[in-house]
Motif scaffolding. Structure first.
Motif, mmCIF file in Angstrom:
data_model
loop_
_atom_site.group_PDB
_atom_site.id
_atom_site.type_symbol
_atom_site.label_atom_id
_atom_site.label_comp_id
_atom_site.label_asym_id
_atom_site.label_seq_id
_atom_site.Cartn_x
_atom_site.Cartn_y
_atom_site.Cartn_z
ATOM 1 N N ILE A 1 -3.949 10.959 -13.827
ATOM 2 C CA ILE A 1 -3.723 9.519 -13.672
ATOM 3 C C ILE A 1 -4.858 8.880 -12.883
ATOM 4 O O ILE A 1 -5.344 7.799 -13.248
ATOM 5 N N LEU A 2 -5.280 9.520 -11.808
ATOM 6 C CA LEU A 2 -6.366 8.975 -10.984
ATOM 7 C C LEU A 2 -7.639 8.762 -11.799
ATOM 8 O O LEU A 2 -8.402 7.819 -11.562
ATOM 9 N N LYS A 3 -7.864 9.638 -12.775
ATOM 10 C CA LYS A 3 -9.042 9.522 -13.632
ATOM 11 C C LYS A 3 -8.761 8.667 -14.876
ATOM 12 O O LYS A 3 -9.688 8.394 -15.647
ATOM 13 N N ALA A 4 -7.509 8.267 -15.043
ATOM 14 C CA ALA A 4 -7.094 7.515 -16.232
ATOM 15 C C ALA A 4 -7.482 8.277 -17.493
ATOM 16 O O ALA A 4 -8.008 7.706 -18.454
ATOM 17 N N GLU A 5 -7.216 9.573 -17.488
ATOM 18 C CA GLU A 5 -7.568 10.427 -18.619
ATOM 19 C C GLU A 5 -6.393 10.561 -19.578
ATOM 20 O O GLU A 5 -5.388 11.191 -19.277
ATOM 21 N N TYR A 6 -6.533 9.937 -20.741
ATOM 22 C CA TYR A 6 -5.505 10.066 -21.771
ATOM 23 C C TYR A 6 -6.174 9.970 -23.138
ATOM 24 O O TYR A 6 -7.300 9.478 -23.269
ATOM 25 N N GLU A 7 -5.483 10.464 -24.143
ATOM 26 C CA GLU A 7 -6.046 10.504 -25.504
ATOM 27 C C GLU A 7 -5.036 9.934 -26.497
ATOM 28 O O GLU A 7 -3.828 9.902 -26.236
ATOM 29 N N PHE A 8 -5.557 9.492 -27.633
ATOM 30 C CA PHE A 8 -4.712 9.113 -28.757
ATOM 31 C C PHE A 8 -4.773 10.271 -29.744
ATOM 32 O O PHE A 8 -5.553 10.292 -30.687
ATOM 33 N N ASP A 9 -3.929 11.273 -29.486
ATOM 34 C CA ASP A 9 -4.020 12.549 -30.185
ATOM 35 C C ASP A 9 -3.650 12.457 -31.671
ATOM 36 O O ASP A 9 -2.728 11.745 -32.059
ATOM 37 N N SER A 10 -4.382 13.240 -32.453
ATOM 38 C CA SER A 10 -4.043 13.421 -33.862
ATOM 39 C C SER A 10 -3.027 14.574 -33.951
ATOM 40 O O SER A 10 -3.106 15.521 -33.163
ATOM 41 N N PRO A 11 -2.054 14.502 -34.824
ATOM 42 C CA PRO A 11 -1.835 13.507 -35.890
ATOM 43 C C PRO A 11 -0.941 12.345 -35.475
ATOM 44 O O PRO A 11 -0.708 11.440 -36.274
ATOM 45 N N TYR A 12 -0.453 12.358 -34.214
ATOM 46 C CA TYR A 12 0.564 11.406 -33.792
ATOM 47 C C TYR A 12 0.077 9.959 -33.798
ATOM 48 O O TYR A 12 0.868 9.031 -33.980
ATOM 49 N N TRP A 13 -1.240 9.782 -33.599
ATOM 50 C CA TRP A 13 -1.780 8.432 -33.534
ATOM 51 C C TRP A 13 -2.570 8.045 -34.787
ATOM 52 O O TRP A 13 -3.159 6.957 -34.851
ATOM 53 N N ASP A 14 -2.590 8.903 -35.780
ATOM 54 C CA ASP A 14 -3.402 8.640 -36.977
ATOM 55 C C ASP A 14 -2.953 7.385 -37.720
ATOM 56 O O ASP A 14 -3.778 6.674 -38.306
ATOM 57 N N SER B 1 0.818 -1.209 0.000
ATOM 58 C CA SER B 1 0.000 0.000 0.000
ATOM 59 C C SER B 1 0.853 1.260 0.000
ATOM 60 O O SER B 1 0.329 2.359 -0.077
ATOM 61 N N THR B 2 2.187 1.104 0.066
ATOM 62 C CA THR B 2 3.082 2.257 0.063
ATOM 63 C C THR B 2 3.053 2.948 -1.293
ATOM 64 O O THR B 2 3.187 2.302 -2.324
ATOM 65 N N ALA B 3 2.863 4.259 -1.269
ATOM 66 C CA ALA B 3 2.871 5.020 -2.518
ATOM 67 C C ALA B 3 4.297 5.090 -3.030
ATOM 68 O O ALA B 3 5.154 5.734 -2.445
ATOM 69 N N CYS B 4 4.578 4.385 -4.117
ATOM 70 C CA CYS B 4 5.931 4.409 -4.648
ATOM 71 C C CYS B 4 5.906 4.256 -6.153
ATOM 72 O O CYS B 4 4.899 3.904 -6.740
ATOM 73 N N GLY B 5 7.036 4.537 -6.771
ATOM 74 C CA GLY B 5 7.126 4.488 -8.219
ATOM 75 C C GLY B 5 7.583 5.834 -8.743
ATOM 76 O O GLY B 5 8.065 6.681 -7.998
ATOM 77 N N THR B 6 7.426 6.038 -10.032
ATOM 78 C CA THR B 6 7.846 7.281 -10.665
ATOM 79 C C THR B 6 6.636 8.005 -11.219
ATOM 80 O O THR B 6 5.866 7.413 -11.982
ATOM 81 N N PRO B 7 6.399 9.259 -10.833
ATOM 82 C CA PRO B 7 5.248 10.005 -11.355
ATOM 83 C C PRO B 7 5.208 9.926 -12.874
ATOM 84 O O PRO B 7 6.213 10.078 -13.544
ATOM 85 N N GLY B 8 4.045 9.675 -13.409
ATOM 86 C CA GLY B 8 3.892 9.527 -14.843
ATOM 87 C C GLY B 8 3.741 8.081 -15.262
ATOM 88 O O GLY B 8 3.131 7.771 -16.278
ATOM 89 N N TYR B 9 4.279 7.166 -14.454
ATOM 90 C CA TYR B 9 4.197 5.734 -14.759
ATOM 91 C C TYR B 9 3.438 4.962 -13.686
ATOM 92 O O TYR B 9 3.168 3.778 -13.844
ATOM 93 N N VAL B 10 3.107 5.620 -12.609
ATOM 94 C CA VAL B 10 2.483 4.954 -11.472
ATOM 95 C C VAL B 10 0.987 4.769 -11.704
ATOM 96 O O VAL B 10 0.321 5.603 -12.312
ATOM 97 N N ALA B 11 0.445 3.652 -11.223
ATOM 98 C CA ALA B 11 -0.957 3.294 -11.445
ATOM 99 C C ALA B 11 -1.900 4.113 -10.554
ATOM 100 O O ALA B 11 -1.504 4.573 -9.477
#
Length: 350
Positions: free
Chosen positions: A225-238, A171-181
């Motif tokens: 991250i808590l909301k799991a909000e991410y996008e597959f932005d255009s044009p990078y993911w087209d 339950s310890t909060a650990c990891g690297t911001p940006g990659y943590v669940a």
């Protein structure tokens, strides 16, 4: 038996782990060569004074590393001690960092990314089957074994790893911001699923060159991250396949119980099938990597990036039985003293 190569990297380490909250001290990494086979190894020389207060950390990593034997995971080969230092003899990985290799390529495809993730999944599944959770998977911990074009990828850095079944709930909060669940940030009990989330984040970056979550403000970053909000932005993911996006969505699933396990991810068609595209995405991905991920300041002229990056992470601690004795947890070859070290390696002084 071993000869000192003469390459010495002094590393001033100042890495602040998110959950451990400590800073490293000066340590030294030396390359040594086995006379009989000419095999190179990396020796991390850690002053015992630098270990004070960090005993649990190195004890944890040694316990983990001694249990691991996998083709895609860096191996701890020996442990030695002197009256003033602890010496960790590690498998040498000299192929450089993941992002550097991608940028240097002239051709890079979804299939290349899929093959990389396949190796990572296989290694992490091995860890999970052994009851080990890495807890800090990120691109910086992924190193190429050699400079060969077809070199395998290696996972390093077990400083935050946890062996399940040791009587405590993670339950310890650990990891690297940006990659943590999300569940880690929510300070909820968590499981092996945190590693699968991190693999999803790495997969995302490998296909576009930038992270799914980013903000200069940590609070806002954690909120994303808590909301799991991410996008597959255009044009990078087209030009990225729907299969790749589906694979990422199953790993970057907010609910841990719904998230793919490594075993499930290995069965996804983007990994085991033929849905990964062969279109060259190098120009776009490498441009974004260079923009979003600064080159490592640990670069060395003889291409020892991997050595430095990996060994500087081994700032763990160990159990001190006295002012001049260090006893690691379950050593694989026995605990060898400084006289045995000198018998195997020339050029080291105490």
């Amino acid at each position: 038996m071993f000869a000192f190569v003469g390459v010495c990297v002094c590393v001033c380490v100042c890495v602040c782990f998110y959950c451990l909250g400590f800073r490293g001290a000066f340590s030294e990494v030396v390359l040594a060569e086995e006379k009989r086979t000419q095999r190179l190894v990396a020796i991390k020389c850690i002053p015992k004074k630098a270990l004070e207060g960090k005993e649990n950390n190195i004890e944890n990593e040694i316990a983990v590393l001694h249990r691991i034997k996998h083709a895609n995971i860096v191996t701890l080969e020996d442990i030695f001690e002197s009256t003033s230092h602890l010496y960790l003899v590690m498998q040498l990985v000299s192929g450089g960092e993941l992002f550097d290799r991608i940028v240097e390529k002239g051709f890079y495809t979804e299939r290349d990314a899929s093959q990389l993730i396949h190796q990572i999944l296989d290694a992490v599944k091995y860890l999970h089957d052994m009851g080990i959770v890495h807890r800090d998977l990120k691109p910086e911990n992924l190193l190429y074994y050699s400079m060969d074009e077809e070199s395998k990828i290696m996972i390093s850095d077990f400083g935050l790893s946890k062996i399940e079944g040791s009587g405590s709930v993670m339950s310890t909060a650990c990891g690297t911001p940006g990659y943590v669940a999300p569940e880690v940030l929510a300070q909820k009990p968590y499981s092996k699923a945190v590693d699968c989330w991190s693999i999803g984040v790495i997969s995302y970056i490998l296909l576009c060159g930038y992270p799914p979550f980013y903000d200069e403000n940590d609070s806002k970053l954690f909120e994303q991250i808590l909301k799991a909000e991410y996008e597959f932005d255009s044009p990078y993911w087209d030009d990225i396949s729907d299969s790749a996006k589906d694979f990422i969505c199953h790993l970057m699933e907010k609910e841990p119980l719904k998230r793919y396990t490594c075993e499930q991810a290995l069965q996804h068609p983007w990994i085991c099938g033929d849905t990964a595209l062969d279109k060259n995405i190098h120009e776009s991905v490498s441009a974004q990597i260079k923009k979003n991920f600064a080159k490592s300041k640990w670069k060395q002229a003889f291409n020892a990036t991997a050595v430095v990056r990996h060994m500087r992470k081994l700032q763990l601690g160990t159990s001190l039985e006295g002012p001049s004795q260090i006893t690691p947890t379950s050593p694989c070859h026995g605990h060898l003293n400084q006289h045995q070290l000198l018998a195997k390696y020339e050029g080291l002084t105490f």
